[in-house]
Design an enzyme around this catalytic site. Structure first.
Site, short mmCIF file in Angstrom:
data_model
loop_
_atom_site.label_atom_id
_atom_site.label_comp_id
_atom_site.label_asym_id
_atom_site.label_seq_id
_atom_site.Cartn_x
_atom_site.Cartn_y
_atom_site.Cartn_z
N TYR A 1 25.48 17.12 -4.90
CA TYR A 1 25.83 15.78 -5.38
C TYR A 1 27.32 15.51 -5.14
O TYR A 1 27.70 14.44 -4.64
CB TYR A 1 25.50 15.67 -6.86
CG TYR A 1 25.94 14.39 -7.53
CD1 TYR A 1 25.20 13.22 -7.39
CD2 TYR A 1 27.09 14.35 -8.30
CE1 TYR A 1 25.60 12.04 -8.00
CE2 TYR A 1 27.50 13.19 -8.92
CZ TYR A 1 26.75 12.03 -8.77
OH TYR A 1 27.16 10.87 -9.38
N SER B 1 32.91 10.18 -7.61
CA SER B 1 33.00 11.05 -8.78
C SER B 1 34.28 11.85 -8.70
O SER B 1 34.67 12.31 -7.62
CB SER B 1 31.81 12.01 -8.82
OG SER B 1 32.01 13.03 -9.77
N LYS C 1 29.36 12.64 -2.76
CA LYS C 1 30.41 11.73 -3.23
C LYS C 1 31.69 11.91 -2.42
O LYS C 1 32.44 10.95 -2.20
CB LYS C 1 30.67 11.99 -4.72
CG LYS C 1 29.49 11.60 -5.62
CD LYS C 1 29.15 10.13 -5.50
CE LYS C 1 28.10 9.69 -6.49
NZ LYS C 1 27.87 8.24 -6.48
#
Length: 277
Positions: free
Chosen positions: A181, A164, A185
């Site tokens: 999150y 991401s 990544k």
């Protein structure tokens, strides 16, 4: 005969180029995780349209059946199965089924990810971290470990991890709730850089694709919010939300021979967002 062929090449260069690109992955077998929707499905389509036999998966059989029917309607060679990448037995089943039905593995696209938490990172719990890291990071590595011996038998391989742009870009305050999150990544970026030199000896390349805001169900909380989109557009050169197909094409490129000298890299696909590695 030869003169006619050269005449065709001169008068139809785009047609020839398109035919070559459509078959550049012919004979290859590609596993794409979480590939019945969004970026995963777009990656399967892009790989399949270039000649690869794609193996798609999802946790729900209904989603698998729907994706397989769609891809077959587009004349793509496809096999589908259920798979929860966080489960060791499911990962092994996915690999073994691919070997049994397709004869080998050339490409792995790690797209599966979860995000059970949104909010202040200091409010995240141990359970949240365990789930995010287990699925987004550990499972990606363990699946790579499973497929590498089979890529080595083929003499070549390519893996792409979908990360991401959030791990290299400071998001606007309204979406800073993606902390755990984004950390997962970021870990995939480090994993890619660690794997690339080790697997290069086996002619296996490892790269990342880092999308910006892409119009998928997974990111709908972002692009369906007009306020958030307005803030993001201020950072973009291309003033719109991206489409899954625009990521799928980049993934297919990284899996092809055209990217044979690229490994350990992260390609950002953000519409010109001011992100830097």
């Amino acid at each position: 005969m030869i003169r006619s062929a050269f005449r065709f090449l001169r008068t139809n260069p785009l047609s020839v180029q398109q035919r070559m690109s459509q078959s550049c992955l012919a004979g290859k077998v590609a596993i794409v995780t979480a590939s019945t929707d969004g970026i995963g499905l777009a990656a399967a389509q892009a790989l399949g349209k270039r000649g690869a036999h794609v193996v798609v998966s999802s946790r729900r059989q209904a989603n698998v059946d729907k994706a397989v029917a769609l891809l077959r309607s587009q004349s793509i060679q496809v096999t589908g199965t259920t798979c929860n990448v966080g489960n060791a037995e499911d990962r092994e089943k996915l690999v073994q089924m691919t070997l049994d039905q397709c004869g080998g593995i050339d490409i792995l696209v790690s797209n599966a990810a979860v995000n059970p938490f949104f909010g202040n990172i200091m409010d995240s719990t141990e359970d949240v971290w365990d789930k995010i890291l287990a699925v987004n990071v550990k499972a990606s590595f363990l699946l790579t470990k499973l497929v590498v011996p089979h890529m080595e038998k083929r003499g070549v391989g390519a893996t792409v991890k979908v990360v991401s742009a959030g791990r290299i870009q400071t998001w606007t305050p309204s979406v800073q709730g993606l902390g755990p999150y984004s950390v997962s990544k970021t870990a995939l970026l480090g994993l890619t850089r660690a794997l690339a030199p080790e697997l290069a000896h086996s002619n296996i390349r490892v790269n990342c694709v880092a999308p910006g805001i892409i119009k998928t169900r997974f990111s709908s909380a972002l692009w369906e919010n007009e306020g958030i989109v307005k803030q993001f557009k201020k950072q973009l050169s291309i003033k719109r939300v991206g489409e899954p197909e625009e990521i799928g094409g980049v993934i297919a490129f990284l899996c092809s021979q055209d990217a044979s000298y690229i490994t350990g890299e992260t390609i950002t696909v953000t519409g010109g967002m001011g992100s830097r590695l």
